[in-house]
Design a protein around this motif. Structure first.
Motif, PDB file in Angstrom:
ATOM      1  N   GLY A 191     -41.397 -48.644 -12.108  1.00 35.45           N
ATOM      2  CA  GLY A 191     -40.497 -48.870 -10.984  1.00 35.45           C
ATOM      3  C   GLY A 191     -39.163 -49.445 -11.412  1.00 35.45           C
ATOM      4  N   HIS A 192     -38.898 -49.450 -12.715  1.00 32.07           N
ATOM      5  CA  HIS A 192     -37.654 -49.986 -13.271  1.00 32.07           C
ATOM      6  C   HIS A 192     -37.110 -48.997 -14.305  1.00 32.07           C
ATOM      7  N   PRO A 193     -35.800 -49.011 -14.539  1.00 32.67           N
ATOM      8  CA  PRO A 193     -35.274 -48.177 -15.616  1.00 32.67           C
ATOM      9  C   PRO A 193     -35.792 -48.657 -16.971  1.00 32.67           C
ATOM     10  N   VAL A 194     -36.054 -47.727 -17.861  1.00 38.32           N
ATOM     11  CA  VAL A 194     -36.389 -48.078 -19.247  1.00 38.32           C
ATOM     12  C   VAL A 194     -35.062 -48.331 -19.942  1.00 38.32           C
ATOM     13  N   ARG A 195     -34.972 -49.478 -20.613  1.00 33.70           N
ATOM     14  CA  ARG A 195     -33.712 -49.836 -21.269  1.00 33.70           C
ATOM     15  C   ARG A 195     -33.862 -49.752 -22.775  1.00 33.70           C
ATOM     16  N   THR A 242     -45.688 -61.959 -11.527  1.00 29.37           N
ATOM     17  CA  THR A 242     -45.085 -62.352 -12.793  1.00 29.37           C
ATOM     18  C   THR A 242     -44.407 -61.149 -13.443  1.00 29.37           C
ATOM     19  N   THR A 243     -43.166 -61.343 -13.874  1.00 29.34           N
ATOM     20  CA  THR A 243     -42.424 -60.260 -14.523  1.00 29.34           C
ATOM     21  C   THR A 243     -42.598 -60.351 -16.031  1.00 29.34           C
ATOM     22  N   LEU A 244     -43.104 -59.270 -16.607  1.00 23.77           N
ATOM     23  CA  LEU A 244     -43.307 -59.140 -18.048  1.00 23.77           C
ATOM     24  C   LEU A 244     -42.307 -58.151 -18.601  1.00 23.77           C
ATOM     25  N   TYR A 245     -41.525 -58.606 -19.576  1.00 25.40           N
ATOM     26  CA  TYR A 245     -40.697 -57.682 -20.335  1.00 25.40           C
ATOM     27  C   TYR A 245     -41.525 -57.224 -21.517  1.00 25.40           C
ATOM     28  N   LEU A 246     -41.817 -55.950 -21.569  1.00 26.99           N
ATOM     29  CA  LEU A 246     -42.545 -55.336 -22.663  1.00 26.99           C
ATOM     30  C   LEU A 246     -41.521 -54.628 -23.531  1.00 26.99           C
ATOM     31  N   LEU A 247     -41.367 -55.102 -24.764  1.00 27.24           N
ATOM     32  CA  LEU A 247     -40.355 -54.604 -25.685  1.00 27.24           C
ATOM     33  C   LEU A 247     -41.048 -53.924 -26.847  1.00 27.24           C
ATOM     34  N   GLN A 284     -50.197 -54.065 -15.568  1.00 25.51           N
ATOM     35  CA  GLN A 284     -50.087 -54.028 -14.111  1.00 25.51           C
ATOM     36  C   GLN A 284     -51.410 -54.410 -13.456  1.00 25.51           C
ATOM     37  N   ALA A 285     -52.523 -53.970 -14.032  1.00 30.00           N
ATOM     38  CA  ALA A 285     -53.837 -54.335 -13.497  1.00 30.00           C
ATOM     39  C   ALA A 285     -54.081 -55.839 -13.614  1.00 30.00           C
ATOM     40  N   ARG A 286     -53.406 -56.487 -14.562  1.00 30.91           N
ATOM     41  CA  ARG A 286     -53.509 -57.939 -14.733  1.00 30.91           C
ATOM     42  C   ARG A 286     -52.529 -58.693 -13.831  1.00 30.91           C
ATOM     43  N   GLY A 287     -51.745 -57.963 -13.051  1.00 29.88           N
ATOM     44  CA  GLY A 287     -50.846 -58.592 -12.096  1.00 29.88           C
ATOM     45  C   GLY A 287     -49.406 -58.749 -12.533  1.00 29.88           C
ATOM     46  N   TYR A 288     -48.957 -57.964 -13.499  1.00 32.06           N
ATOM     47  CA  TYR A 288     -47.580 -58.052 -13.978  1.00 32.06           C
ATOM     48  C   TYR A 288     -46.701 -56.956 -13.399  1.00 32.06           C
ATOM     49  N   ASP A 289     -45.468 -57.328 -13.112  1.00 31.98           N
ATOM     50  CA  ASP A 289     -44.397 -56.372 -12.848  1.00 31.98           C
ATOM     51  C   ASP A 289     -43.779 -56.126 -14.213  1.00 31.98           C
ATOM     52  N   VAL A 290     -43.915 -54.920 -14.757  1.00 31.20           N
ATOM     53  CA  VAL A 290     -43.528 -54.630 -16.137  1.00 31.20           C
ATOM     54  C   VAL A 290     -42.168 -53.940 -16.193  1.00 31.20           C
ATOM     55  N   CYS A 291     -41.306 -54.470 -17.057  1.00 26.60           N
ATOM     56  CA  CYS A 291     -40.022 -53.847 -17.383  1.00 26.60           C
ATOM     57  C   CYS A 291     -40.109 -53.452 -18.854  1.00 26.60           C
ATOM     58  N   LEU A 292     -39.809 -52.194 -19.159  1.00 31.95           N
ATOM     59  CA  LEU A 292     -39.965 -51.675 -20.514  1.00 31.95           C
ATOM     60  C   LEU A 292     -38.626 -51.549 -21.216  1.00 31.95           C
ATOM     61  N   GLY A 293     -38.526 -52.204 -22.379  1.00 31.12           N
ATOM     62  CA  GLY A 293     -37.358 -52.093 -23.237  1.00 31.12           C
ATOM     63  C   GLY A 293     -37.779 -51.536 -24.587  1.00 31.12           C
ATOM     64  N   LEU A 294     -36.977 -50.650 -25.136  1.00 30.14           N
ATOM     65  CA  LEU A 294     -37.308 -49.979 -26.387  1.00 30.14           C
ATOM     66  C   LEU A 294     -36.124 -50.002 -27.337  1.00 30.14           C
ATOM     67  N   THR A 295     -36.413 -50.002 -28.633  1.00 28.09           N
ATOM     68  CA  THR A 295     -35.337 -49.770 -29.588  1.00 28.09           C
ATOM     69  C   THR A 295     -34.867 -48.328 -29.388  1.00 28.09           C
ATOM     70  N   PRO A 296     -33.645 -48.012 -29.815  1.00 27.69           N
ATOM     71  CA  PRO A 296     -33.189 -46.628 -29.668  1.00 27.69           C
ATOM     72  C   PRO A 296     -34.130 -45.607 -30.322  1.00 27.69           C
ATOM     73  N   SER A 297     -34.691 -45.934 -31.474  1.00 26.05           N
ATOM     74  CA  SER A 297     -35.625 -44.992 -32.122  1.00 26.05           C
ATOM     75  C   SER A 297     -36.881 -44.810 -31.298  1.00 26.05           C
ATOM     76  N   ALA A 298     -37.423 -45.899 -30.763  1.00 24.45           N
ATOM     77  CA  ALA A 298     -38.627 -45.793 -29.926  1.00 24.45           C
ATOM     78  C   ALA A 298     -38.321 -44.971 -28.677  1.00 24.45           C
ATOM     79  N   ALA A 299     -37.145 -45.151 -28.107  1.00 20.19           N
ATOM     80  CA  ALA A 299     -36.761 -44.363 -26.930  1.00 20.19           C
ATOM     81  C   ALA A 299     -36.685 -42.875 -27.270  1.00 20.19           C
ATOM     82  N   ARG A 300     -36.193 -42.549 -28.453  1.00 21.22           N
ATOM     83  CA  ARG A 300     -36.171 -41.135 -28.868  1.00 21.22           C
ATOM     84  C   ARG A 300     -37.595 -40.601 -29.019  1.00 21.22           C
TER      85      ARG A 300
END
Length: 181
Positions: free
Chosen positions: A55-59, A2-7, A25-41
């Motif tokens: 295993g994915h780019p942080v967006r 299962t793919t989880l988008y974590l924002l 991930q331990a619960r079985g998710y493929d995690v993709c991480l998205g952040l607001t620009p401030s959170a990314a900073r």
């Protein structure tokens, strides 16, 4: 898997995001991480490690219209921590950030969405917050705010953020996916 988008928005719990990814991930998710620009900073020095972890780019920005999508299709999304600004922007359809834009579009795509705000008690007094939470709930978003979810603390106080509760609700959503258009 299962793919989880974590924002995430720029609120103190975003600093714990690596351990949340590991828990998901331990619960079985493929995690993709998205952040607001401030959170990314805020997480700037950790971004390469977070990309390696997922295993994915942080967006944190919209991709160019001609660019291919670097992430697999989302099965479920968790927007946490969601700040006062992000919750209100999302409810109003103001999609100036990638994560809010994804969340707004996901409603129409029938992707199960869970949001957990992170606001202090001063922000919680503003009438826009309750209105926005009600709007999002009315659109089918599970908003973990109030008893059983996130409860505001006084400005300057820090309480543990209930990440485990958010991931438990994500697990529940995985069990009952919405029909997609």
């Amino acid at each position: 898997m299962t793919t989880l988008y974590l924002l995430g928005s720029a609120a103190p719990p975003v600093l714990e995001i690596a351990s949340v990814i590991e828990d998901a991930q331990a619960r079985g998710y493929d995690v993709c991480l998205g952040l607001t620009p401030s959170a990314a900073r805020w997480l700037g020095p950790q971004l390469a490690g977070l990309e390696q972890l997922t295993g994915h780019p942080v967006r944190s920005e919209y991709k160019a219209p001609t660019a291919s999508d670097a992430w697999p299709r989302a099965d479920v999304a968790l927007f946490a921590p969601a700040t006062f600004n992000s919750i209100n922007s999302w409810a109003l359809g103001l999609t100036s950030t990638f994560v809010v834009g994804f969340a707004a579009e996901a409603i129409g795509k029938k992707i199960p969405l869970i949001a957990m705000p992170c606001v202090n008690a001063a922000y919680a007094q503003h009438c826009a917050l309750d209105r926005s939470v009600a709007e999002l709930r009315g659109m089918g978003v599970t908003v973990l705010y109030g008893p059983g979810g996130f409860e505001p603390n006084q400005p300057g106080e820090r309480h543990p953020y209930p990440w485990h509760r958010a991931l438990d609700v994500v697990d529940d959503a995985r069990q009952r996916p919405l029909p997609r258009p």
